[in-house]
Design an enzyme around this catalytic site. Structure first.
Site, PDB file in Angstrom:
ATOM      1  N   ASP A 278      58.154  97.425  66.041  1.00 22.70           N
ATOM      2  CA  ASP A 278      59.334  96.736  65.458  1.00 22.70           C
ATOM      3  C   ASP A 278      58.423  97.827  63.488  1.00 22.70           C
ATOM      4  O   ASP A 278      57.267  98.731  64.457  1.00 22.70           O
ATOM      5  CB  ASP A 278      58.650  95.563  63.771  1.00 22.70           C
ATOM      6  CG  ASP A 278      59.247  94.394  65.021  1.00 22.70           C
ATOM      7  OD1 ASP A 278      59.969  94.710  65.901  1.00 22.70           O
ATOM      8  OD2 ASP A 278      57.935  93.206  65.590  1.00 22.70           O
ATOM      9  N   PRO A 279      58.808  98.518  62.538  1.00 18.22           N
ATOM     10  CA  PRO A 279      59.855  99.512  61.910  1.00 18.22           C
ATOM     11  C   PRO A 279      57.790  98.926  61.336  1.00 18.22           C
ATOM     12  O   PRO A 279      57.720  99.867  60.699  1.00 18.22           O
ATOM     13  CB  PRO A 279      60.176  98.997  60.869  1.00 18.22           C
ATOM     14  CG  PRO A 279      61.280  98.412  61.509  1.00 18.22           C
ATOM     15  CD  PRO A 279      60.436  97.723  62.482  1.00 18.22           C
TER      16      PRO A 279
END
Length: 240
Positions: A58-59
């Site tokens: 995930d970012p």
């Protein structure tokens, strides 16, 4: 701490295959990292080279991202299937729609009743093979559309549960309302969903405040390199 000194890209034929072990920067998508490396390789004389990654982060997560280059892209599925390890910081007593800091807190819960012993018992109870529902704000596809796109559009989304295996969980720090855990798990495990499960099992709520992948198969974080460092070494290497 990643080691930045031990990297020699001199004389490597990237088309024959190379696995870059990158410590993914915060707020970058995994695809952002792949595009950056692919662009750098094109400038280095590899205009049509294949580049991919073995396992999305995930970012808002950091840590090991395996970037497969050239013929090593054929190994991506096998690498992705290997065991993973994460260190996660959780805030108890509050949830967000995404179970991380991508969205603001939507509900709060009491947490003062939670003891160290209760946390350790819940971690033990959630260990093992079981089904897990992916988070609503995830890259899972529903009829060809990413779940997070449907969720952001306000549409109802029903995600299928997936079989996962939590091999081990350890409570590393306990400082209410915050805890830090280490998780050793199978491919496909969503640590954000796990955070929600932990909060619910404790009679409260929880969401991630940070997440780091510390191991992917046989690759460990202390052998990973920061993206900019890798790109600098690539630029200085003898290329085609």
């Amino acid at each position: 701490m990643t080691q930045q000194s031990e990297l020699n890209l001199q004389g490597i034929d990237f088309e024959e295959g190379y696995i870059a072990v990158i410590d993914k920067p915060l707020e970058w998508t995994s695809s952002d990292v792949v595009r950056k490396i692919k662009f750098a390789l094109r400038r280095a004389g590899y205009p049509k080279i294949k580049v991919g990654h073995a396992g999305t982060l995930d970012p808002l997560a950091t840590g090991i991202l395996l970037v497969c280059i050239g013929k090593a892209t054929k190994m991506a599925d096998a690498l992705q299937a290997e065991e993973k390890e994460y260190v996660a910081d959780l805030m108890l007593g509050a949830t967000t729609p995404s179970f991380d800091l991508e969205h603001p807190i939507d509900r709060t819960y009491p947490f003062e009743h939670i003891t160290r012993e209760a946390v350790e018992e819940v971690l033990r109870s959630l260990t093992g093979e079981r089904l897990q529902t992916p988070p609503l704000y995830s890259a899972k596809k529903v009829e060809g559309v990413r779940a997070y796109e449907l969720a952001r559009a306000g549409e109802e989304v029903e995600l299928r549960k997936a079989l996962i295996n939590i091999y081990e969980m350890e409570l590393m720090e306990y400082d209410l309302p915050r805890i830090r855990i280490r998780v050793r798990c199978s491919k496909g495990t969503y640590i954000r969903s796990l955070a929600g499960e932990i909060g619910q099992a404790l009679g409260s709520g929880a969401h991630l405040t940070s997440l780091c992948r510390t191991r992917s198969g046989g690759f460990r974080l202390d052998a990973a390199h920061e993206l900019n460092f890798f790109l600098e070494k690539l630029q200085k290497a003898e290329t085609k």
